[in-house]
Design an enzyme around this catalytic site. Sequence first.
Site, mmCIF file in Angstrom:
data_model
loop_
_atom_site.group_PDB
_atom_site.id
_atom_site.type_symbol
_atom_site.label_atom_id
_atom_site.label_comp_id
_atom_site.label_asym_id
_atom_site.label_seq_id
_atom_site.Cartn_x
_atom_site.Cartn_y
_atom_site.Cartn_z
ATOM 1 N N ASN A 13 0.811 -1.211 0.000
ATOM 2 C CA ASN A 13 0.000 0.000 0.000
ATOM 3 C C ASN A 13 0.849 1.268 0.000
ATOM 4 O O ASN A 13 0.446 2.289 -0.553
ATOM 5 C CB ASN A 13 -0.924 0.003 1.222
ATOM 6 N N ASN A 15 4.744 1.240 -0.298
ATOM 7 C CA ASN A 15 5.927 1.132 -1.151
ATOM 8 C C ASN A 15 5.851 -0.088 -2.059
ATOM 9 O O ASN A 15 5.183 -1.084 -1.735
ATOM 10 C CB ASN A 15 7.201 1.037 -0.299
ATOM 11 N N VAL A 17 8.541 -2.742 -3.902
ATOM 12 C CA VAL A 17 9.935 -3.177 -3.829
ATOM 13 C C VAL A 17 10.247 -4.097 -4.999
ATOM 14 O O VAL A 17 9.473 -4.998 -5.321
ATOM 15 C CB VAL A 17 10.214 -3.902 -2.494
ATOM 16 N N GLY A 111 -4.283 -11.204 2.447
ATOM 17 C CA GLY A 111 -3.449 -10.437 1.532
ATOM 18 C C GLY A 111 -2.311 -11.276 0.978
ATOM 19 O O GLY A 111 -1.718 -12.095 1.690
ATOM 20 N N ASP A 113 0.654 -10.452 0.323
ATOM 21 C CA ASP A 113 1.921 -10.213 1.013
ATOM 22 C C ASP A 113 2.065 -11.089 2.246
ATOM 23 O O ASP A 113 3.155 -11.577 2.556
ATOM 24 C CB ASP A 113 2.058 -8.737 1.386
ATOM 25 N N ASP A 133 5.036 -8.161 10.725
ATOM 26 C CA ASP A 133 5.412 -7.289 9.619
ATOM 27 C C ASP A 133 5.017 -5.854 9.954
ATOM 28 O O ASP A 133 3.829 -5.529 10.049
ATOM 29 C CB ASP A 133 4.723 -7.746 8.334
ATOM 30 N N THR A 136 2.364 -0.886 6.403
ATOM 31 C CA THR A 136 1.258 0.064 6.505
ATOM 32 C C THR A 136 0.334 -0.355 7.635
ATOM 33 O O THR A 136 -0.161 0.468 8.409
ATOM 34 C CB THR A 136 0.481 0.132 5.178
#
Length: 262
Positions: A13, A15, A17, A111, A113, A133, A136
């Site tokens: 949301n 950045n 990478v 999600g 991620d 983690d 955000t």
Amino acid sequence: MTDSILLAVDMGNTNTVFALFDGETMLGQWRISTDTSRTAEEYAVWLNQLMALDGFDARHIGAAIVSSVVPQGVFGLRALCRRYYGCVARVVGEDADIGVEIAIDRPDEVGADRLVNAVGAHSRYSGALIVVDFGTATTFDVISARGVYLGGVIAPGVNLSLESLHRAAAQLPRVAVTRPEKVIGLATIPAMQSGVYWGYIGLVEGIVARVRAEFALPMTVIATGGLATLFEEGTKVIEHVDPDITMRGLREIFRRGQGEAK
């Protein structure tokens, strides 16, 4: 460097990478703010220049894998890989099978991620795991010793909490996240920094303790995300800091899909 370099992309949301892998070796990593209006051309100019500065030739990229929690941003990344690197990007959850058993009520709501983190953690650490983690959102994900995703916890992210505090209270400024020397702040800024820092330390310690009690298992705690190292300094609960766990997870998902040997 071979001609089968893998480009791994994780769009979050906040950045996005990019990383290059030659087999198991991560060659480099670059970060840019997430902007779904960014075009393939814009990505290519930015990324190719950074890769060249670090001595990498974009022409060696032969494959790509993408994870995104921002669906509208996938189109530009697919176009980047197709147009400039001559490969079709595999997207986690679409045409890249994660290969993880998801033992929760609504697997489709997790999600990408978080699942990629689960894959990365299980591939690098043994036993039952908790991945924290600091992104955000601050997320806690539980993975069994067999690699089964068992669910998790989602809390507001550190910077999101600070921004909300600033927006909601007229007299409270924006402050940087840092570890204060004392718990009790003698002015507004150190008081805010203490509340956020030690508040999140308490959050991490409390949730980890409750998760371990709920499963009645010893669990290794791995932290990732930009603020992981800072928060590790304030607690013994975090046993490992692994800033590359998401990218390693993407690499592992790609390896499984290709049927590569470890």
